[in-house]
Design a protein around this motif. Structure first.
Motif, PDB file in Angstrom:
ATOM      1  N   GLU A  64       0.874  -1.173   0.000  1.00 50.18           N
ATOM      2  CA  GLU A  64       0.000   0.000   0.000  1.00 50.18           C
ATOM      3  C   GLU A  64       0.913   1.226   0.000  1.00 50.18           C
ATOM      4  O   GLU A  64       1.958   1.190   0.645  1.00 50.18           O
ATOM      5  CB  GLU A  64      -0.807   0.038   1.305  1.00 50.18           C
ATOM      6  CG  GLU A  64      -1.847  -1.052   1.410  1.00 50.18           C
ATOM      7  CD  GLU A  64      -3.130  -0.614   0.729  1.00 50.18           C
ATOM      8  OE1 GLU A  64      -3.942  -1.488   0.440  1.00 50.18           O
ATOM      9  OE2 GLU A  64      -3.304   0.575   0.497  1.00 50.18           O
ATOM     10  N   LYS A 109      -2.405  29.193   5.809  1.00 51.18           N
ATOM     11  CA  LYS A 109      -3.119  28.270   4.913  1.00 51.18           C
ATOM     12  C   LYS A 109      -2.395  28.194   3.571  1.00 51.18           C
ATOM     13  O   LYS A 109      -2.261  27.129   2.970  1.00 51.18           O
ATOM     14  CB  LYS A 109      -4.545  28.759   4.672  1.00 51.18           C
ATOM     15  CG  LYS A 109      -5.518  28.482   5.788  1.00 51.18           C
ATOM     16  CD  LYS A 109      -6.901  28.938   5.316  1.00 51.18           C
ATOM     17  CE  LYS A 109      -7.926  28.867   6.389  1.00 51.18           C
ATOM     18  NZ  LYS A 109      -9.202  29.428   5.922  1.00 51.18           N
ATOM     19  N   VAL A 151      -0.862  24.821   1.570  1.00 48.38           N
ATOM     20  CA  VAL A 151      -1.199  24.426   0.197  1.00 48.38           C
ATOM     21  C   VAL A 151       0.055  24.376  -0.683  1.00 48.38           C
ATOM     22  O   VAL A 151       0.218  23.486  -1.508  1.00 48.38           O
ATOM     23  CB  VAL A 151      -2.239  25.397  -0.409  1.00 48.38           C
ATOM     24  CG1 VAL A 151      -2.378  25.199  -1.905  1.00 48.38           C
ATOM     25  CG2 VAL A 151      -3.574  25.246   0.282  1.00 48.38           C
ATOM     26  N   LEU A 152       0.936  25.346  -0.469  1.00 53.47           N
ATOM     27  CA  LEU A 152       2.120  25.422  -1.330  1.00 53.47           C
ATOM     28  C   LEU A 152       3.136  24.329  -1.021  1.00 53.47           C
ATOM     29  O   LEU A 152       3.917  23.946  -1.883  1.00 53.47           O
ATOM     30  CB  LEU A 152       2.788  26.792  -1.176  1.00 53.47           C
ATOM     31  CG  LEU A 152       2.024  27.952  -1.797  1.00 53.47           C
ATOM     32  CD1 LEU A 152       2.702  29.270  -1.468  1.00 53.47           C
ATOM     33  CD2 LEU A 152       1.903  27.791  -3.301  1.00 53.47           C
ATOM     34  N   SER A 174       0.865  18.329  -0.622  1.00 53.00           N
ATOM     35  CA  SER A 174      -0.312  17.844  -1.348  1.00 53.00           C
ATOM     36  C   SER A 174      -0.438  16.348  -1.053  1.00 53.00           C
ATOM     37  O   SER A 174       0.395  15.557  -1.504  1.00 53.00           O
ATOM     38  CB  SER A 174      -0.092  18.082  -2.842  1.00 53.00           C
ATOM     39  OG  SER A 174      -1.239  17.770  -3.560  1.00 53.00           O
ATOM     40  N   PRO A 175      -1.444  15.931  -0.281  1.00 52.40           N
ATOM     41  CA  PRO A 175      -1.518  14.516   0.103  1.00 52.40           C
ATOM     42  C   PRO A 175      -1.872  13.616  -1.069  1.00 52.40           C
ATOM     43  O   PRO A 175      -2.561  14.049  -1.985  1.00 52.40           O
ATOM     44  CB  PRO A 175      -2.656  14.502   1.145  1.00 52.40           C
ATOM     45  CG  PRO A 175      -3.489  15.682   0.810  1.00 52.40           C
ATOM     46  CD  PRO A 175      -2.583  16.721   0.228  1.00 52.40           C
ATOM     47  N   VAL A 176      -1.364  12.383  -1.049  1.00 51.91           N
ATOM     48  CA  VAL A 176      -1.673  11.461  -2.147  1.00 51.91           C
ATOM     49  C   VAL A 176      -3.093  10.918  -2.025  1.00 51.91           C
ATOM     50  O   VAL A 176      -3.705  10.538  -3.014  1.00 51.91           O
ATOM     51  CB  VAL A 176      -0.686  10.272  -2.239  1.00 51.91           C
ATOM     52  CG1 VAL A 176       0.673  10.755  -2.589  1.00 51.91           C
ATOM     53  CG2 VAL A 176      -0.655   9.462  -0.974  1.00 51.91           C
ATOM     54  N   ASP A 177      -3.606  10.850  -0.799  1.00 51.61           N
ATOM     55  CA  ASP A 177      -4.972  10.370  -0.628  1.00 51.61           C
ATOM     56  C   ASP A 177      -5.532  10.924   0.681  1.00 51.61           C
ATOM     57  O   ASP A 177      -4.838  11.640   1.418  1.00 51.61           O
ATOM     58  CB  ASP A 177      -5.038   8.833  -0.638  1.00 51.61           C
ATOM     59  CG  ASP A 177      -4.127   8.186   0.407  1.00 51.61           C
ATOM     60  OD1 ASP A 177      -3.719   7.034   0.212  1.00 51.61           O
ATOM     61  OD2 ASP A 177      -3.815   8.849   1.429  1.00 51.61           O
ATOM     62  N   ARG A 237      -7.685  22.175  -6.736  1.00 50.43           N
ATOM     63  CA  ARG A 237      -7.034  22.516  -5.457  1.00 50.43           C
ATOM     64  C   ARG A 237      -5.991  23.592  -5.657  1.00 50.43           C
ATOM     65  O   ARG A 237      -5.852  24.505  -4.839  1.00 50.43           O
ATOM     66  CB  ARG A 237      -6.407  21.260  -4.848  1.00 50.43           C
ATOM     67  CG  ARG A 237      -7.422  20.371  -4.164  1.00 50.43           C
ATOM     68  CD  ARG A 237      -6.809  19.227  -3.381  1.00 50.43           C
ATOM     69  NE  ARG A 237      -6.240  18.238  -4.260  1.00 50.43           N
ATOM     70  CZ  ARG A 237      -4.946  17.894  -4.264  1.00 50.43           C
ATOM     71  NH1 ARG A 237      -4.111  18.453  -3.429  1.00 50.43           N
ATOM     72  NH2 ARG A 237      -4.506  16.981  -5.094  1.00 50.43           N
ATOM     73  N   GLU A 296      -6.154  31.832  -2.664  1.00 44.58           N
ATOM     74  CA  GLU A 296      -5.897  32.119  -1.252  1.00 44.58           C
ATOM     75  C   GLU A 296      -4.579  32.854  -1.079  1.00 44.58           C
ATOM     76  O   GLU A 296      -4.405  33.600  -0.125  1.00 44.58           O
ATOM     77  CB  GLU A 296      -5.857  30.800  -0.463  1.00 44.58           C
ATOM     78  CG  GLU A 296      -7.224  30.199  -0.244  1.00 44.58           C
ATOM     79  CD  GLU A 296      -7.263  29.296   0.978  1.00 44.58           C
ATOM     80  OE1 GLU A 296      -6.199  29.051   1.573  1.00 44.58           O
ATOM     81  OE2 GLU A 296      -8.342  28.852   1.333  1.00 44.58           O
TER      82      GLU A 296
END
Lengths: 317, 311
Positions: free
Chosen positions: A224, A286, A290-291, A294-297, B181, B188
């Motif tokens: 996994e 925030k 974001v920058l 970035s999660p894979v799932d 996203r 933002e």
């Protein structure tokens, strides 16, 4: 992947020698990459399970070409754009091999036909009770009439809750497994069923993954996708280190505070920091999340947020 | 099923075995004859792209630069069916889609199957459990149209293999939803002025030089007065000193003007990878009447483009 220029040659029936060589080489590469057993093309095992000669590779390639033609896999290929066609050729190749492996497995393990034969034998031995209702034969564990019949959807729902029976051995003990399965299924369904229905239920109740796993590398283990802890720690450290204690506190309150989320006015009162400053800080924080990440799932995303909340708590004390 | 799962969970390779192949003439000729007898036709692309709407099937771009200027790629290409008609978010068109899988073997009664190979060339399965939002600009090639009835949601027992397949597919689909996203992240992290001209290189945003940032110059007012249209002139000057490169982007009534100052040869491409035709000046190359969209400026010898997003 198969190169588009050679695919075009093949579709016109003008495959060059270079193209033929290319197809055989790509087939050979995928055999090695996915470690497919030789037995998918040979009816008997000969020598090393995974040692393919060039002749074996060409055999698989030719079987693939024949399969494409027989199954009409390219009948409407004019609909497929070139940018997808190369992938399509690879995808149908994978489907072809998956089909071969499945066929091979059905010769080992308990096939549908074997189950059908064994159930016929059980019926003949009167292990189950037979009754004809509206000219159709039904079978159950005890005497029954029409009132005992339940609709198929309810039967399927009851069946879906049954645990699978794992089969790991080959050969001679299937009869007892099938007999136990028949009696268990009829007890749980609590309804008579036809012979076809019974065969299908019995086939579905068995977990025969053992026979599939046999044909993969003993060392193979599908992993996994793991949560990248190191990356998450690095990102969290990067975005929380510049924060002061107070900033960590009100960010924690604003983003993760429960049960009622505090408003900017509440935070201004509590921390003595102007609302505009707090708003700006929250926005920037925030943005940095974001920058930087970035999660894979979903699982990794939730894990990241939990760690972030914990870190903010830590930094605010 | 494991064969398919292994394939989907691994990266694709362009590699192949490097060995000589003995060719049997008879087999080779028979193979060519068999395929020639099929009389297969070549692909004909749609000459006019339809307006994007629900139930259309599209091939998605395998590479794109997201709103934050980061290049996103996928090994296994995506074909999607549009679950909805387009809507807008922050002035960008987006649409909800479901990925389409060619692996109909992975059917579990919670998908819609299209058995008709005439729709897109092969039978397919719609992954109803994998709905994703994507920007319309990611849609690359129109493939066909297929209306379907949604399946009522019921509890169906899913085998571990099918569960694994779904996890892989959902994970892969982050390539699609990342377009949204990153758009949200962009909004933002920027103010309204910055959003009109947004330039990135190698995943990092380029900040315009402040001393050349001019708004509402006198000349622009004169032009606006003559044309009768209201216009706000914005000029932004970007530089990457280590590449000896600079670009000035000016917003005008007719659109944007992009002036490139660089000793290195370059080309400016639109989102369809078509090169734009420049006007030449003595010390810079100028592209005029550039409309709102995303552009890629490639400098010779550098693989990564400068991404220019104009809104």
């Amino acid at each position: 992947m198969f190169e588009i220029k050679y695919i075009r040659e093949l579709l016109k029936g003008q495959l060059s020698e270079d193209g033929y060589t290319h197809f055989v080489r790509v087939v050979g590469f995928n055999i090695k990459k996915y470690r497919w057993p030789k037995s998918i093309i040979l009816t008997e095992e000969i020598g090393d399970f995974y040692l393919w000669s060039q002749s074996d590779i060409k055999e698989l390639a030719h079987q693939y070409f024949e399969w494409i033609i027989i199954k009409g896999k390219l009948k409407h290929c004019s609909k497929i754009p070139d940018s997808y066609l190369s992938y399509y050729f690879l995808q149908i190749f994978i489907s072809f091999v998956a089909d071969l492996i499945k066929q091979f497995q059905s010769k080992n393990g308990l096939s549908y036909q074997k189950i059908s034969n064994l159930i016929t034998e059980l019926i003949n031995r009167k292990i189950v009770v037979k009754n004809k209702i509206h000219s159709v034969n039904y079978y159950f564990i005890e005497d029954f009439d029409e009132t005992k019949l339940i609709d198929e959807l309810t039967c399927q729902k009851r069946f879906s809750r049954m645990p699978k029976i794992i089969l790991e051995e080959t050969g001679k003990h299937y009869k007892s497994h099938v007999e136990v399965a028949v009696l268990d299924i009829l007890t749980v369904l609590n309804s008579p069923v036809t012979k076809d229905q019974l065969i299908k239920y019995v086939f579905d109740i068995f977990d025969q993954a053992y026979f599939q796993n046999q044909y993969f590398d003993n060392n193979y283990e599908h992993k996994e996708p793991e949560i990248d802890n190191e990356l998450i720690d690095e990102v969290i450290s990067k975005i929380t280190t510049p924060l002061s204690k107070i900033e960590a506190k009100y960010l924690s309150d604003y983003l993760f505070g429960t049960p009622e989320n505090k408003s900017l006015a509440d935070l201004e009162t509590e921390y003595g920091v102007p609302k505009s400053t707090i708003h700006h800080r929250i926005t920037k924080f925030k943005e940095s999340i974001v920058l930087n990440f970035s999660p894979v799932d979903e699982e990794e995303g939730i894990y990241f947020l939990k760690k972030l909340a914990h870190k903010l708590d830590e930094n605010s004390n | 099923m494991k064969t398919i799962i292994n394939f989907l969970s691994q990266q694709l390779d362009s590699s192949f075995l490097d060995e000589d192949v003995q060719i049997s003439t008879i087999d080779f000729e028979r193979l060519n004859k068999s395929f020639a007898d099929l009389g297969l036709r070549e692909h004909q692309a749609f000459k006019i792209l339809p307006r994007v709407k629900q139930y259309q099937i599209w091939l998605v771009k395998s590479v794109y630069f997201d709103y934050l200027g980061i290049e996103r790629t996928t090994d296994h290409p995506f074909i999607v069916i549009l679950e909805s008609n387009p809507e807008t978010i922050n002035d960008e068109e987006f649409v909800r889609v479901n990925p389409i899988s060619p692996f109909v073997e992975m059917y579990s009664q919670q998908e819609v199957i299209c058995d008709d190979p005439e729709v897109i060339g092969f039978p397919f399965m719609i992954e109803l459990w994998n709905s994703q939002p994507i920007l319309v600009e990611l849609l690359d090639k129109y493939l066909g149209y297929f209306e379907y009835q949604n399946i009522p949601k019921e509890n169906v027992s899913i085998s571990p293999d099918l569960l694994e397949f779904r996890k892989i597919e959902i994970s892969r689909a982050s390539f699609l939803n990342n377009s949204i996203r990153s758009l949200l992240g962009f909004f933002e992290s920027t103010n309204e002025n910055d959003r009109r001209v947004f330039v990135t290189f190698d995943g990092k945003r380029l900040i315009p030089k402040p001393e050349n940032y001019i708004v509402n110059s006198e000349k622009s007012f004169l032009r606006a007065a003559k044309s009768g249209k209201k216009s706000e002139l914005i000029i932004k000057n970007f530089e990457i000193s280590e590449l000896d490169f600079g670009v000035i982007i000016t917003s005008t009534i007719e659109g944007y003007v992009v002036s490139v100052e660089s000793k290195i040869a370059h080309k400016l491409l639109n989102s369809a990878n078509e090169p734009l035709v420049p006007l030449f000046h003595i010390d810079r190359v100028v592209y005029s009447e550039i409309q709102k969209a995303i552009y890629y400026l490639y400098l010779e010898g550098i693989n990564t483009p400068i991404v220019i997003r104009l809104k």
